[in-house]
Design a protein around this motif. Structure first.
Motif, mmCIF file in Angstrom:
data_model
loop_
_atom_site.group_PDB
_atom_site.id
_atom_site.type_symbol
_atom_site.label_atom_id
_atom_site.label_comp_id
_atom_site.label_asym_id
_atom_site.label_seq_id
_atom_site.Cartn_x
_atom_site.Cartn_y
_atom_site.Cartn_z
ATOM 1 N N MET A 43 15.312 -1.880 -1.831
ATOM 2 C CA MET A 43 13.994 -1.309 -2.020
ATOM 3 C C MET A 43 13.784 -0.265 -0.982
ATOM 4 S SD MET A 43 11.627 -4.548 -2.481
ATOM 5 C CE MET A 43 12.130 -5.928 -4.004
ATOM 6 N N GLY A 44 14.875 0.224 -0.181
ATOM 7 C CA GLY A 44 14.740 1.309 0.618
ATOM 8 C C GLY A 44 13.732 2.437 0.443
ATOM 9 N N ARG A 45 13.760 3.004 -0.665
ATOM 10 C CA ARG A 45 12.974 4.114 -0.843
ATOM 11 C C ARG A 45 11.523 3.667 -0.982
ATOM 12 N NH1 ARG A 45 12.711 9.055 -2.420
ATOM 13 N NH2 ARG A 45 10.952 9.807 -4.070
ATOM 14 N N ALA A 46 11.296 2.686 -1.526
ATOM 15 C CA ALA A 46 9.789 2.204 -1.530
ATOM 16 C C ALA A 46 9.370 1.615 -0.198
ATOM 17 C CB ALA A 46 9.599 0.766 -2.529
ATOM 18 N N ILE A 47 10.333 0.951 0.625
ATOM 19 C CA ILE A 47 9.879 0.801 1.959
ATOM 20 C C ILE A 47 9.494 1.952 2.653
ATOM 21 C CG2 ILE A 47 10.916 -0.201 4.142
ATOM 22 C CD1 ILE A 47 12.234 -2.302 2.183
ATOM 23 N N GLU A 48 10.429 3.055 2.745
ATOM 24 C CA GLU A 48 10.189 4.241 3.451
ATOM 25 C C GLU A 48 8.961 5.100 2.996
ATOM 26 O OE1 GLU A 48 12.686 8.502 4.167
ATOM 27 O OE2 GLU A 48 13.678 6.780 2.966
ATOM 28 N N ARG A 49 8.710 5.089 1.685
ATOM 29 C CA ARG A 49 7.541 6.042 1.157
ATOM 30 C C ARG A 49 6.124 5.190 1.436
ATOM 31 N NH1 ARG A 49 7.207 7.483 -3.794
ATOM 32 N NH2 ARG A 49 6.066 9.268 -2.704
ATOM 33 N N HIS A 50 6.191 3.870 1.292
ATOM 34 C CA HIS A 50 4.861 3.031 1.482
ATOM 35 C C HIS A 50 5.024 2.156 2.590
ATOM 36 C CE1 HIS A 50 4.119 4.940 -2.676
ATOM 37 N NE2 HIS A 50 5.370 4.629 -2.878
ATOM 38 N N PRO A 51 5.065 2.574 4.083
ATOM 39 C CA PRO A 51 5.013 1.596 4.971
ATOM 40 C C PRO A 51 3.787 0.597 4.836
ATOM 41 C CG PRO A 51 4.271 3.861 5.520
ATOM 42 C CD PRO A 51 4.776 3.797 4.201
ATOM 43 N N GLY A 52 4.177 -0.478 5.273
ATOM 44 C CA GLY A 52 3.151 -1.506 5.310
ATOM 45 C C GLY A 52 2.985 -2.324 3.773
ATOM 46 N N ARG A 53 3.346 -1.920 2.911
ATOM 47 C CA ARG A 53 3.025 -2.155 1.805
ATOM 48 C C ARG A 53 4.266 -2.935 0.957
ATOM 49 N NH1 ARG A 53 0.696 2.345 -2.248
ATOM 50 N NH2 ARG A 53 0.133 0.411 -3.233
ATOM 51 N N VAL A 54 5.457 -3.059 1.433
ATOM 52 C CA VAL A 54 6.402 -3.846 1.331
ATOM 53 C C VAL A 54 6.550 -4.926 2.458
ATOM 54 C CG1 VAL A 54 8.880 -4.110 0.541
ATOM 55 C CG2 VAL A 54 7.561 -2.415 -0.111
ATOM 56 N N ILE A 55 6.328 -6.044 2.346
ATOM 57 C CA ILE A 55 6.113 -7.012 3.217
ATOM 58 C C ILE A 55 7.232 -8.269 3.040
ATOM 59 C CG2 ILE A 55 4.826 -8.839 4.337
ATOM 60 C CD1 ILE A 55 2.250 -7.158 2.787
ATOM 61 N N ASP A 56 8.066 -8.110 4.170
ATOM 62 C CA ASP A 56 9.187 -9.263 3.858
ATOM 63 C C ASP A 56 8.836 -10.377 4.953
ATOM 64 O OD1 ASP A 56 11.613 -10.732 4.206
ATOM 65 O OD2 ASP A 56 12.772 -9.066 4.290
ATOM 66 N N VAL A 57 8.654 -11.599 4.695
ATOM 67 C CA VAL A 57 8.132 -12.581 5.346
ATOM 68 C C VAL A 57 9.375 -13.264 6.043
ATOM 69 C CG1 VAL A 57 5.850 -12.773 4.050
ATOM 70 C CG2 VAL A 57 7.932 -14.588 3.456
ATOM 71 N N GLY A 58 10.470 -13.029 5.607
ATOM 72 C CA GLY A 58 11.769 -13.777 5.999
ATOM 73 C C GLY A 58 11.958 -15.090 5.100
ATOM 74 N N ILE A 59 13.048 -15.884 5.288
ATOM 75 C CA ILE A 59 13.203 -17.007 4.515
ATOM 76 C C ILE A 59 12.199 -18.039 4.806
ATOM 77 C CG2 ILE A 59 15.442 -18.610 3.725
ATOM 78 C CD1 ILE A 59 17.148 -16.537 5.109
ATOM 79 N N ARG A 60 11.151 -17.718 4.181
ATOM 80 C CA ARG A 60 9.971 -18.934 4.327
ATOM 81 C C ARG A 60 9.157 -18.561 2.915
ATOM 82 N NH1 ARG A 60 10.341 -15.594 9.047
ATOM 83 N NH2 ARG A 60 10.617 -16.668 10.863
ATOM 84 N N GLU A 61 9.752 -19.349 1.839
ATOM 85 C CA GLU A 61 9.170 -19.354 0.482
ATOM 86 C C GLU A 61 7.745 -19.883 0.567
ATOM 87 O OE1 GLU A 61 12.244 -20.146 1.326
ATOM 88 O OE2 GLU A 61 13.457 -18.624 0.486
#
Length: 311
Positions: A43-61
């Protein structure tokens, strides 16, 4: 059995999901994507173009679903993604409470299906995911069989407000079909006892396996990408007054049996459910194709079950 003619190989469903995220975030400013590591590398492009809107919480389902619930309560539209076993089974209490009990919407998009990640062992397998989600009130379940269906469903549900489970699989059909929530007749009744002869309903990516499996059997074939809620009206219209029906799913056998029974409650019927058996569990790795054969979900296995059912 005859081989089914196919078009050029269809794009992988999961790849299409990742490809759609950047234009999706452009089109829907209230959408956020929530991850638990899985998928972040695509998701590199989405992360780069939309900062703050792709949220990775880590391995915490559990936190994955909790964060999605919080975003939804704040008026956002979360799209939540990881493998099915980590999206549905591990945080099931949070799915029930943080989304369902709070009565807020989200789009859960899984990967891995029943046994796509067979080399990952049982922790990465989730044939019961659709049954679990369907047991909770207010959910819609989509099981697409083609990448174009994934794109259409994803954009439609991003614009909605409901609770949706979008199940992605490595198995796929060679061409798309309508994803309007209805049952669609794919093979008619010629040589199958007329318009109300035996009917086989294939769910999502099982369609072409079913078409090959039943090529020389006297059955009609219907298809849907939305097994829950079931198109009861469509099933009644196709099944006829005394249904002889088989339902073939890529997940736990018997999932949806209650909805089928309710749709046909006033009709004498014979119904076979074919899916991943619930009474057995493979304890070997193998490939997804090995698992399909072992569970009787390859074309040969489906044919055996349907032919025996027809007698």
């Amino acid at each position: 059995m005859t081989a089914l003619a196919t078009a050029a190989p269809a794009l992988d469903l999961r790849t299409r999901f990742y490809d759609e995220l950047d234009p999706l975030l452009d089109a829907y400013p209230d959408v956020d994507v929530v991850l638990a590591v899985i998928g972040s590398g695509y998701m590199g492009r989405a992360i780069e173009r939309h900062p703050g809107r792709v949220i990775d919480v880590g391995i915490r389902e559990q936190a994955l679903i909790g964060v999605a619930g919080g975003l939804a309560l704040a008026g956002r539209r979360p799209i939540v993604h990881t493998f099915a076993s980590f999206l549905v089974e591990r945080p099931y209490e949070q799915v029930k409470l943080d989304l369902g009990h709070q009565d807020v919407g989200a789009v859960l998009v899984s990967a891995g299906a029943s046994y796509d990640v067979s080399a990952g062992g049982r922790t990465h397998q989730a044939p019961a995911d659709v049954a679990l989600i369907s047991a909770l009130p207010g959910w819609t379940v989509h099981v697409p069989g083609h990448a174009d269906e994934v794109a259409e469903l994803l954009h439609r549900e991003a614009a909605g407000t409901g609770r949706v489970y979008l199940r992605l699989s490595g198995q796929r059909n060679s061409r798309p079909h309508p994803v309007d929530g209805r049952l669609h007749l794919v093979r008619d009744g010629a040589g199958a006892g007329g318009e109300h002869g035996p009917l086989v309903v294939a769910v999502g990516p099982m369609l072409e396996t079913v078409l090959v499996a039943t090529a020389d059997l006297p059955v009609r074939v219907a298809w849907t990408a939305t097994p829950h809620p079931l198109d009861a009206e469509g099933l009644r219209a196709l099944a006829g007054p005394a249904p002889v029906l088989a339902v073939v799913t890529p997940y736990l056998e018997g999932t949806g049996a209650g909805e089928v029974a309710a749709a046909l409650v006033d009709r004498p019927s014979r119904v076979l459910h074919v899916g991943v058996p619930g009474e057995t569990e493979l304890r070997r790795y193998g490939t997804p194709r090995d698992h399909a054969a072992a569970h009787g979900l390859d074309a040969a296995g489906v044919r055996r079950r349907v032919a025996a059912f027809l007698g």
